[in-house]
Write an enzyme that holds these catalytic residues in place. Structure first.
Site, mmCIF file in Angstrom:
data_model
loop_
_atom_site.group_PDB
_atom_site.id
_atom_site.type_symbol
_atom_site.label_atom_id
_atom_site.label_comp_id
_atom_site.label_asym_id
_atom_site.label_seq_id
_atom_site.Cartn_x
_atom_site.Cartn_y
_atom_site.Cartn_z
ATOM 1 N N LYS A 22 37.307 48.533 38.333
ATOM 2 C CA LYS A 22 38.673 48.213 37.907
ATOM 3 C C LYS A 22 38.702 46.900 37.113
ATOM 4 C CE LYS A 22 41.312 46.123 41.060
ATOM 5 N NZ LYS A 22 41.767 44.791 40.636
ATOM 6 N N ASN A 23 38.025 45.877 37.635
ATOM 7 C CA ASN A 23 38.133 44.554 37.015
ATOM 8 C C ASN A 23 37.327 44.427 35.732
ATOM 9 O OD1 ASN A 23 39.921 43.872 38.976
ATOM 10 N ND2 ASN A 23 38.498 42.594 40.173
ATOM 11 N N CYS A 116 51.682 35.047 43.360
ATOM 12 C CA CYS A 116 50.827 36.135 43.822
ATOM 13 C C CYS A 116 50.628 35.978 45.319
ATOM 14 C CB CYS A 116 49.495 36.045 43.100
ATOM 15 S SG CYS A 116 48.303 37.229 43.683
ATOM 16 N N ARG A 121 47.375 30.920 41.874
ATOM 17 C CA ARG A 121 46.788 31.520 40.667
ATOM 18 C C ARG A 121 47.405 31.017 39.353
ATOM 19 N NH1 ARG A 121 45.376 37.707 41.658
ATOM 20 N NH2 ARG A 121 43.818 37.196 40.097
ATOM 21 N N ASP A 309 36.698 38.966 46.877
ATOM 22 C CA ASP A 309 37.253 40.321 46.962
ATOM 23 C C ASP A 309 36.613 41.166 48.063
ATOM 24 O OD1 ASP A 309 38.943 39.664 44.913
ATOM 25 O OD2 ASP A 309 37.776 40.658 43.342
ATOM 26 N N ARG A 401 46.035 50.688 44.139
ATOM 27 C CA ARG A 401 45.850 49.886 42.930
ATOM 28 C C ARG A 401 44.377 49.731 42.592
ATOM 29 N NH1 ARG A 401 48.260 44.359 43.094
ATOM 30 N NH2 ARG A 401 47.821 44.616 40.894
HETATM 31 N N1 EPU Z 1 42.251 29.197 38.439
HETATM 32 C C1 EPU Z 1 42.756 28.018 37.970
HETATM 33 N N2 EPU Z 1 43.304 27.994 36.720
HETATM 34 C C2 EPU Z 1 43.338 29.080 35.923
HETATM 35 C C3 EPU Z 1 42.814 30.283 36.403
HETATM 36 C C4 EPU Z 1 42.287 30.316 37.673
HETATM 37 O O1 EPU Z 1 42.727 27.004 38.656
HETATM 38 O O2 EPU Z 1 43.823 28.994 34.797
HETATM 39 C C5 EPU Z 1 41.649 29.256 39.760
HETATM 40 C C6 EPU Z 1 42.454 30.120 40.714
HETATM 41 O O3 EPU Z 1 43.423 29.361 41.393
HETATM 42 C C7 EPU Z 1 41.380 30.652 41.634
HETATM 43 C C8 EPU Z 1 40.187 30.819 40.714
HETATM 44 O O4 EPU Z 1 40.418 29.945 39.622
HETATM 45 O O5 EPU Z 1 41.056 29.708 42.609
HETATM 46 C C9 EPU Z 1 39.988 32.225 40.189
HETATM 47 O O6 EPU Z 1 41.252 32.830 40.082
HETATM 48 P P1 EPU Z 1 41.843 33.697 38.939
HETATM 49 O O7 EPU Z 1 43.266 33.881 39.349
HETATM 50 O O8 EPU Z 1 41.585 33.181 37.590
HETATM 51 O O9 EPU Z 1 41.065 35.003 39.042
HETATM 52 P P2 EPU Z 1 41.160 36.095 37.965
HETATM 53 O O10 EPU Z 1 40.112 35.890 36.964
HETATM 54 O O11 EPU Z 1 42.565 36.219 37.482
HETATM 55 C C10 EPU Z 1 39.597 37.958 38.939
HETATM 56 C C11 EPU Z 1 39.792 39.292 39.618
HETATM 57 C C12 EPU Z 1 40.312 39.076 41.031
HETATM 58 C C13 EPU Z 1 39.289 38.206 41.784
HETATM 59 C C14 EPU Z 1 39.085 36.878 41.037
HETATM 60 C C15 EPU Z 1 38.039 35.995 41.671
HETATM 61 C C16 EPU Z 1 40.355 40.697 37.740
HETATM 62 C C17 EPU Z 1 41.325 41.574 37.080
HETATM 63 N N3 EPU Z 1 40.751 40.079 38.859
HETATM 64 O O12 EPU Z 1 40.882 37.375 38.845
HETATM 65 O O13 EPU Z 1 40.351 40.362 41.632
HETATM 66 O O14 EPU Z 1 39.734 37.946 43.074
HETATM 67 O O15 EPU Z 1 38.692 37.144 39.666
HETATM 68 O O16 EPU Z 1 36.821 36.640 41.669
HETATM 69 O O17 EPU Z 1 39.221 40.596 37.312
HETATM 70 C C18 EPU Z 1 40.989 41.992 43.197
HETATM 71 O O18 EPU Z 1 40.363 42.823 42.527
HETATM 72 O O19 EPU Z 1 41.424 42.236 44.353
HETATM 73 C C19 EPU Z 1 41.235 40.660 42.630
HETATM 74 C C20 EPU Z 1 42.179 39.860 43.078
#
Ligand code: EPU
Length: 435
Positions: A22-23, A116, A121, A309, A401
């Site tokens: 998915k990701n 979230c 996030r 995850d 999802r």
């Molecule tokens: N963060 C920041 N600033 C940013 C972005 C992120 O400080 O601008 C921090 C966040 O607070 C967090 C970390 O960096 O501590 C990573 O979070 P982020 O929200 O960026 O993760 P993401 O890249 O949006 C992906 C996966 C998530 C998975 C995370 C961590 C996808 C679509 N989603 O999210 O997947 O948990 O990486 O590995 O790739 C899931 O599949 O259940 C899921 C939540």
């Protein structure tokens, strides 16, 4: 709303195949915005999040055709560069159209993803990276508005680390924008997750020049345009880990097929520490069941360390381990929604300040529990499979999802799990925003 009913305590047997990731699929589908040519994407899981992403792309002028696990796309018009709140609020990962839109159209207006359930996030890293390439960013009425300067985006050296380390989607967005920028971009402290590598491989197959994806330093030499692609996404490592843990907790010799064991080293290492052996073949993993297993100490960190995850799923396994386990959550310190529900099933867990202490018990029992996010729901399914008696999991739209028809696939290997319509429950306040 649907619920799952699980009769626990069944041994599972046979093989279960892993779906596409998915990701990976979510950001990879967004590259269809970066080319005027047609694209074909294969191994796409049939999930609600993918449906949401396709809707976002359709809004942005992409024509799509979805059959089975294949989606074809072609940009039909480029008039609208706004990804609306109604869709992005359903799925945070919608924000990954920001980099592709900005790169190709010189403009992107994308709804801020908002709060979230698994943590704050923020998206400061996405914005910081795009600004370094010359984009002008403003935040207005809940939308991010990004504009490329007159001469277009320009390559730059960008440090993309935040207080929690790297971010997968921030790396994706900046990498996509840099692909069509002038000159060379270096992203330092890039996310190393296999999904980032997958996106880079897809972009390279379209003519991009990306080196180093999978390491913390990605170098991107900008190109003028991209051609179309014919690309299959990688298997879902989180789904593979979820099935392995389901096998371990039910003491069942199941084989998880179509996976990439290299992507699962940290999870396999924790299982090994707990005393659960896993037989490894090039594209499959087989659980060698153990009657009992030991406690472990897990810290979630960016790849290649233990993935956040899989944290809730391993917590379910720790609940009936011998001894006291600990989990330190370093990505989303508040992501412990599974704990309260597992406690309803008899687990002994205490959570404070980003840490969970799990005191193993001999048995857990069935109960009515509520799914609250994607991975917490997976943990409840795992716990339900091992519990004595019946478990009812409500609000399973969360699990839909990220796991394609999970109940049907688990049933095929012997689980007693069925989906029932649960119309007595109130409508969800917010459709989860956790990917
Ligand atoms: N963060 C920041 N600033 C940013 C972005 C992120 O400080 O601008 C921090 C966040 O607070 C967090 C970390 O960096 O501590 C990573 O979070 P982020 O929200 O960026 O993760 P993401 O890249 O949006 C992906 C996966 C998530 C998975 C995370 C961590 C996808 C679509 N989603 O999210 O997947 O948990 O990486 O590995 O790739 C899931 O599949 O259940 C899921 C939540």
């Amino acid at each position: 709303m649907d619920a799952f009913l699980i009769q626990g305590g069944q041994r599972l047997s046979g093989s279960i195949a892993v779906s596409g990731a998915k990701n990976s699929a979510l950001p990879i589908l967004a590259v269809s915005l970066m080319t005027d040519s047609a694209c074909r994407f294969g191994n796409i899981p049939v999930l609600r999040d993918i449906q949401t992403q396709v809707k976002i792309l359709n809004t942005l002028g992409v024509e799509s055709h979805w059959t089975g696990h294949e989606i074809t796309t072609k940009v039909k018009d480029s008039y609208n560069s706004t990804a609306p709140y109604e869709l992005v609020k359903q799925m945070r990962a919608g924000v990954c159209v920001l980099g592709p839109l900005l790169a190709k159209r010189g403009e992107a207006i994308v709804s801020l993803p908002g709060g979230c359930v698994i943590g704050e996030r923020p998206i400061d890293l996405h914005l910081r990276g795009l600004e370094a390439l010359g984009a002008q960013i403003t935040l207005d009425q809940g939308y991010i508005s990004a504009k490329a300067p007159k001469g277009g985006l320009k390559g730059a050296e960008i440090y993309l680390g935040g207080k929690f380390g790297s971010s997968v989607l921030a790396t994706d967005n900046v990498m996509c924008a840099a692909v069509l920028a002038k000159g060379t971009t270096i992203i330092e402290c890039a996310a190393c997750e296999p999904e980032v590598v997958d996106l880079a491989r897809c972009l390279n197959s379209m003519g991009a020049k990306i080196e180093g994806a999978g390491s913390p330093r990605i170098v991107i030499h900008g190109v003028k345009r991209l051609r179309g692609c014919d690309y299959d996404v990688i298997p879902d490592r989180i789904e593979a880990a979820t099935f392995l843990i389901a096998g371990a907790i039910t003491r069942s010799p199941i084989t998880v097929t179509g996976c990439k064991p290299d992507h699962l080293m940290a999870v396999l290492d924790v299982l090994r520490q707990m005393g659960i052996r896993v037989e490894r073949k090039p594209t499959s993993l087989k659980i060698i069941p153990a009657d009992t297993w030991k406690c472990a100490d897990v810290v979630t960190l960016p790849h290649p360390s233990f993935p956040t995850d899989c944290q809730a799923q391993i917590m379910a396994l720790m609940s009936i381990a011998q001894g006291t386990s600990t989990i330190t959550e370093r990505i989303y310190p508040e992501r412990f929604m599974a704990a309260a529900e597992l406690k309803r099933m008899g687990a002994k867990i205490s959570v404070a300040n980003g840490n969970a202490v799990i005191q193993g018990v001999d048995k857990i029992g069935g109960a009515e529990v509520m799914a609250s996010d994607l991975r917490a729901s997976a943990a409840l399914v795992i716990a339900g499979l091992a519990a004595n008696g019946e478990t009812k999991i409500t609000r399973v739209y969360h699990i839909d999802r990220g796991y394609e028809r999970i109940e049907e696939r688990l049933r095929k290997i012997g689980a007693r799990i069925q989906r029932v319509a649960d119309s007595d429950l109130p409508a969800p306040q917010a459709q989860a925003v956790s990917t």
